[in-house]
Every structure is written in C-alpha cells, then in structure tokens.
Scaffold this motif. Structure first.
Motif, PDB file in Angstrom:
ATOM      1  N   MET A   4       0.838  -1.198   0.000  1.00 24.19           N
ATOM      2  CA  MET A   4       0.000   0.000   0.000  1.00 24.19           C
ATOM      3  C   MET A   4       0.876   1.252   0.000  1.00 24.19           C
ATOM      4  N   PRO A   5       0.567   2.214  -0.869  1.00 21.83           N
ATOM      5  CA  PRO A   5       1.326   3.466  -0.874  1.00 21.83           C
ATOM      6  C   PRO A   5       0.935   4.359   0.306  1.00 21.83           C
ATOM      7  N   GLN A   6       1.770   5.380   0.553  1.00 29.02           N
ATOM      8  CA  GLN A   6       1.451   6.350   1.591  1.00 29.02           C
ATOM      9  C   GLN A   6       0.483   7.409   1.087  1.00 29.02           C
ATOM     10  N   SER A   7       0.605   7.763  -0.203  1.00 28.73           N
ATOM     11  CA  SER A   7      -0.280   8.778  -0.758  1.00 28.73           C
ATOM     12  C   SER A   7      -0.478   8.542  -2.245  1.00 28.73           C
ATOM     13  N   VAL A   8      -1.557   9.143  -2.777  1.00 29.94           N
ATOM     14  CA  VAL A   8      -1.979   8.910  -4.156  1.00 29.94           C
ATOM     15  C   VAL A   8      -2.329  10.239  -4.812  1.00 29.94           C
ATOM     16  N   VAL A   9      -1.885  10.400  -6.052  1.00 36.27           N
ATOM     17  CA  VAL A   9      -2.308  11.520  -6.890  1.00 36.27           C
ATOM     18  C   VAL A   9      -2.903  10.945  -8.166  1.00 36.27           C
ATOM     19  N   GLY A  10      -4.078  11.390  -8.540  1.00 35.91           N
ATOM     20  CA  GLY A  10      -4.729  10.927  -9.763  1.00 35.91           C
ATOM     21  C   GLY A  10      -5.005  12.072 -10.707  1.00 35.91           C
ATOM     22  N   VAL A  11      -4.665  11.891 -11.962  1.00 33.18           N
ATOM     23  CA  VAL A  11      -4.990  12.859 -13.016  1.00 33.18           C
ATOM     24  C   VAL A  11      -5.750  12.110 -14.099  1.00 33.18           C
ATOM     25  N   PHE A  12      -7.008  12.461 -14.294  1.00 33.35           N
ATOM     26  CA  PHE A  12      -7.860  11.801 -15.285  1.00 33.35           C
ATOM     27  C   PHE A  12      -8.126  12.775 -16.429  1.00 33.35           C
ATOM     28  N   ALA A  13      -8.247  12.233 -17.641  1.00 31.41           N
ATOM     29  CA  ALA A  13      -8.476  13.098 -18.801  1.00 31.41           C
ATOM     30  C   ALA A  13      -9.341  12.369 -19.823  1.00 31.41           C
ATOM     31  N   ASN A  14      -9.945  13.157 -20.719  1.00 31.57           N
ATOM     32  CA  ASN A  14     -10.633  12.611 -21.884  1.00 31.57           C
ATOM     33  C   ASN A  14      -9.802  12.990 -23.112  1.00 31.57           C
ATOM     34  N   GLN A  15      -8.833  12.140 -23.439  1.00 34.62           N
ATOM     35  CA  GLN A  15      -7.939  12.438 -24.558  1.00 34.62           C
ATOM     36  C   GLN A  15      -8.671  12.440 -25.892  1.00 34.62           C
ATOM     37  N   ARG A  16      -9.730  11.668 -25.992  1.00 32.66           N
ATOM     38  CA  ARG A  16     -10.471  11.606 -27.263  1.00 32.66           C
ATOM     39  C   ARG A  16     -11.235  12.905 -27.536  1.00 32.66           C
ATOM     40  N   ASN A  17     -11.543  13.642 -26.472  1.00 30.54           N
ATOM     41  CA  ASN A  17     -12.308  14.887 -26.621  1.00 30.54           C
ATOM     42  C   ASN A  17     -13.601  14.629 -27.398  1.00 30.54           C
ATOM     43  N   ASP A  18     -14.301  13.544 -26.990  1.00 33.07           N
ATOM     44  CA  ASP A  18     -15.469  13.091 -27.736  1.00 33.07           C
ATOM     45  C   ASP A  18     -16.797  13.468 -27.100  1.00 33.07           C
ATOM     46  N   GLY A  19     -16.752  14.375 -26.123  1.00 33.37           N
ATOM     47  CA  GLY A  19     -17.992  14.842 -25.515  1.00 33.37           C
ATOM     48  C   GLY A  19     -18.448  14.050 -24.319  1.00 33.37           C
ATOM     49  N   PHE A  20     -17.796  12.935 -24.016  1.00 35.98           N
ATOM     50  CA  PHE A  20     -18.183  12.137 -22.857  1.00 35.98           C
ATOM     51  C   PHE A  20     -17.577  12.732 -21.591  1.00 35.98           C
ATOM     52  N   GLN A  21     -18.303  12.624 -20.493  1.00 33.89           N
ATOM     53  CA  GLN A  21     -17.782  13.109 -19.221  1.00 33.89           C
ATOM     54  C   GLN A  21     -16.796  12.132 -18.603  1.00 33.89           C
ATOM     55  N   GLU A  22     -17.006  10.832 -18.844  1.00 36.45           N
ATOM     56  CA  GLU A  22     -16.141   9.832 -18.237  1.00 36.45           C
ATOM     57  C   GLU A  22     -14.748   9.895 -18.864  1.00 36.45           C
ATOM     58  N   PRO A  23     -13.691   9.908 -18.054  1.00 36.96           N
ATOM     59  CA  PRO A  23     -12.335   9.960 -18.600  1.00 36.96           C
ATOM     60  C   PRO A  23     -11.970   8.673 -19.338  1.00 36.96           C
ATOM     61  N   ASP A  24     -11.078   8.806 -20.309  1.00 37.98           N
ATOM     62  CA  ASP A  24     -10.605   7.634 -21.043  1.00 37.98           C
ATOM     63  C   ASP A  24      -9.117   7.381 -20.825  1.00 37.98           C
ATOM     64  N   SER A  25      -8.469   8.248 -20.041  1.00 37.95           N
ATOM     65  CA  SER A  25      -7.032   8.140 -19.833  1.00 37.95           C
ATOM     66  C   SER A  25      -6.697   8.549 -18.400  1.00 37.95           C
ATOM     67  N   ILE A  26      -5.674   7.899 -17.847  1.00 44.85           N
ATOM     68  CA  ILE A  26      -5.313   8.149 -16.449  1.00 44.85           C
ATOM     69  C   ILE A  26      -3.800   8.206 -16.278  1.00 44.85           C
ATOM     70  N   THR A  27      -3.379   9.015 -15.333  1.00 48.34           N
ATOM     71  CA  THR A  27      -2.032   8.935 -14.771  1.00 48.34           C
ATOM     72  C   THR A  27      -2.203   8.943 -13.263  1.00 48.34           C
ATOM     73  N   VAL A  28      -1.697   7.903 -12.610  1.00 45.70           N
ATOM     74  CA  VAL A  28      -1.812   7.780 -11.155  1.00 45.70           C
ATOM     75  C   VAL A  28      -0.406   7.668 -10.573  1.00 45.70           C
ATOM     76  N   LEU A  29      -0.120   8.522  -9.616  1.00 51.91           N
ATOM     77  CA  LEU A  29       1.167   8.507  -8.930  1.00 51.91           C
ATOM     78  C   LEU A  29       0.986   7.940  -7.534  1.00 51.91           C
ATOM     79  N   LEU A  30       1.784   6.935  -7.200  1.00 50.11           N
ATOM     80  CA  LEU A  30       1.754   6.317  -5.882  1.00 50.11           C
ATOM     81  C   LEU A  30       3.084   6.612  -5.195  1.00 50.11           C
ATOM     82  N   SER A  31       3.006   7.241  -4.033  1.00 50.20           N
ATOM     83  CA  SER A  31       4.210   7.582  -3.292  1.00 50.20           C
ATOM     84  C   SER A  31       4.394   6.630  -2.117  1.00 50.20           C
ATOM     85  N   TYR A  32       5.606   6.137  -1.961  1.00 51.05           N
ATOM     86  CA  TYR A  32       5.936   5.228  -0.865  1.00 51.05           C
ATOM     87  C   TYR A  32       6.916   5.881   0.115  1.00 51.05           C
TER      88      TYR A  32
END
Length: 360
Positions: free
Chosen positions: A197-225
């Motif tokens: 288990m990490p100590q902390s989490v950072v999440g960045v979500f995006a819609n790279q397709r730019n297709d009008g949907f609210q749900e993200p299609d791409s993620i970058t998650v940083l886990l710090s130990y």
C-alpha cells in the motif's frame, strides 16, 4: 485415492469467458466445465453449440440452485459482480471473479465477511500478475539487479481513438466502469504486489479523445511510498501513436530495466492457443527488455530475456489447491488484496476530483 472432480459453472459468455476462463478451466486438472449461463444465444454465438457437453442455463439463479456445482466463475460486467458473488457464496459455491472485483472497497469487505462466514473461497482474476514480463521485473528486483528501486513506471498506452461500446466505455466509474477500473486495476495491482500500500496517491484523469463524454478515457496515477520508497507511475492513454508501446521502466540505485510490448498470452488465447501448447507465453527475443547496469564505472546495456512463463493457468491451479485444502491463505489473488487495490483506486478518484494528494 482418485482426486475429486470439481464442477465449474461460468456466468456470462462474452470475450472474458471465451478467451480467459473457459480455456483455463479446460487445462486445469480436476476442473470440469459443467455449465454456462448465456441469456440470449445467437446463431453465431451459442454456448450450447460450442460446448455440447455443458449444461446451458439462461439465468444465474438456475446455476446458483444447482447443487452439483462447486465453483462459479463470474465473467459479467462489474456492476453485477457483488450480487453474483454474494449469491454464489451463500448458495455454497466458491467464486472466481473477473476484475475489477466490485465497484467499491466497502462491497469487497462485505464479500470477505460472507466468505469467512460461509467457508467458501473467493479468488479475483488479476491474471496480469502472471504476465511473463512482470515476473521478470519481480525477479530482477528480488535478485537485487536494480538495487533500491526509486521509480517504477507501468504503462498500458494504446492508440484507440474510438470509445468502446462495452462496459469499459459505457459504465460510469460509480459502477466500476471506465479506464481506472479496466486497465488501471491491472497497473495498480502490479504495483501493489511489488510494493504494498502506498502512503499517498495523486490521480490525473483526462478525456484524450475529446469526444464529448464526461467519463475519462485516460489516467495517470502517482503512488508515493515515502522518502525511502519508489515513486510509482501507472499510466493508460488512448491516443499514443507509437510503433512500440512502453510497458515498464524501472529505475534503481544499481541499474534500470525498460520493456516494450504487452505480454503475448492474451493474443495467443484469442488465437486459440492454450497453456501447455508449444510456445505459449514465450515472447520473441526481439521483444525482450533492456537491462542497464554499471560496469567499470559506466552504464552497459544488454537484452534481458523474460523468465520462463508460468502462464495464466497458474492462477487457476492455485485456486484449485486452495479449494483442495490450502484454504483462504493459499488463494492466489485474495479478495482482501483486491479490496486494497480498490482503496487505491478510490483515492485516485478523489484526488482527480479535488486536485489534491490523498493520503492513505
């Protein structure tokens, strides 16, 4: 004394059942494909024609009521997993559940409690723990070839400009849909296996397709130990135009390892191969990763072949041993581990929503 034969029922007859589960059931000694739930067979998609020796049910309730079934494999969309797993356990069957396990860590804990109460086991299908390149990374770390790991990148980048019409593109995150529960579950589970288990989490979500949907299609998650642990980057993008997609980049105090291409087992299963077939799970030498270590005061790089594949069948074999007497401690992917991965995903979602680092 002859070993017991375990009757296995499969709920769902989509790609997950056909590619990832039924072939592995068929190669697991003492497992018998007993029955399949397919609600609406079609002329070109009929479980009864594909598996004439199996019983075909048109509702899951019929399968739960069958006393001859020992194990139920749940391959349906993730919003159904909690109800089906609970029903399987309470009807006296062990459960093997596709990832993502369930939509929330709270639901995962409820199922853990029911499993303990009923004495029936749960295994979660995190098959990519047995990707051969991931096992190679594990070995490099275990043998201290890289030294103390300071950064670990795990990627599932692709070029898929069209949003899929399956649950992966249509279910909301509140129902365990979308990229964070699809590919993110694999990426975060692998980090969890390596580092806990990490100590902390950072999440960045995006819609790279730019297709009008609210749900993200791409993620970058940083886990710090923490200061002494690695920084983990788990990344999945859908507009990555590359001839070779990066899979792992691991950097340590003694060396680094960089690997391109996905494990070959999924494509081989789709092509009709099974574990045990010649060449199953073996990548070409050209696809091997590159290991760089210091020698005589300078970095020296060379190809590093994958370890001998254990294959996804190892998960099924491990679950069989747990059922045969190994008990909950022997389950290869425990529900408690899947619960912890869901806690990390929930932290990433909160971070993406608030723009803040979330401590665990």
């Amino acid at each position: 004394m002859a070993s017991k034969t375990y009757n296995v029922g499969v709920i769902g007859y989509g790609m997950s059942a056909k590619v990832f589960h039924i072939p592995l059931i068929q190669v697991t000694p003492s497992f018998n494909l007993h029955s399949i739930v397919q609600r609406t067979p079609k002329p070109n998609d009929d479980a009864a024609k594909d598996h004439p020796s199996a019983k075909i049910y048109h509702s899951a309730d019929e399968m739960f009521a069958d006393p001859s079934i020992d194990i139920i494999v749940i391959t349906t969309t993730p919003d159904t997993h909690f109800h089906f797993t609970k029903s399987a356990l309470e009807s006296g069957k062990h459960a093997l559940v596709e990832k993502p396990f369930v939509p929330t860590s709270a639901e995962a804990q409820q199922l853990i409690d029911i499993s303990e109460k009923t004495g029936k086991l749960i295994c979660v299908y995190q098959n990519r723990r047995w990707d051969t390149d991931f096992l190679t990374v594990q070995q490099l770390i275990k043998e201290d070839k890289l030294g103390r790991v300071v950064e670990f990148e795990t990627h599932f980048d692709r070029y898929k400009p069209e949003r899929p019409a399956t649950w992966k593109g249509t279910l909301g995150m509140d129902q365990a849909g979308g990229v964070i529960y699809d590919l993110g579950t694999h990426l975060i589970d692998q980090a969890y296996v390596l580092f806990g288990m990490p100590q902390s989490v950072v999440g960045v979500f995006a819609n790279q397709r730019n297709d009008g949907f609210q749900e993200p299609d791409s993620i970058t998650v940083l886990l710090s130990y923490g200061n002494d642990g690695p920084l983990v980057t788990a990344k999945a993008g859908v507009l990555c135009v590359e001839t070779e997609q990066l899979r792992y980049w691991v950097r340590g105090s003694k060396g680094s390892f960089k690997k391109y291409h996905l494990d070959v087992q999924e494509d081989q299963l789709k092509a009709g191969l099974k574990p045990g077939d010649s060449g199953f799970g073996i990548e070409s030498d050209a696809a091997s990763g590159n290991l760089v270590v210091y020698e005589d005061g300078k970095p020296v790089g060379r190809k590093h072949k994958n370890v001998e594949p254990l294959t996804y069948a190892t998960l099924y074999e491990g679950f069989k041993k747990a059922i045969e007497g190994g008990g909950a401690a022997a389950v290869p992917v425990k529900a408690s581990e899947a619960r912890d991965v869901l806690k990390i995903i929930e932290a990433a979602k909160e971070s993406a929503r608030t723009g803040k680092t979330v401590k665990l």
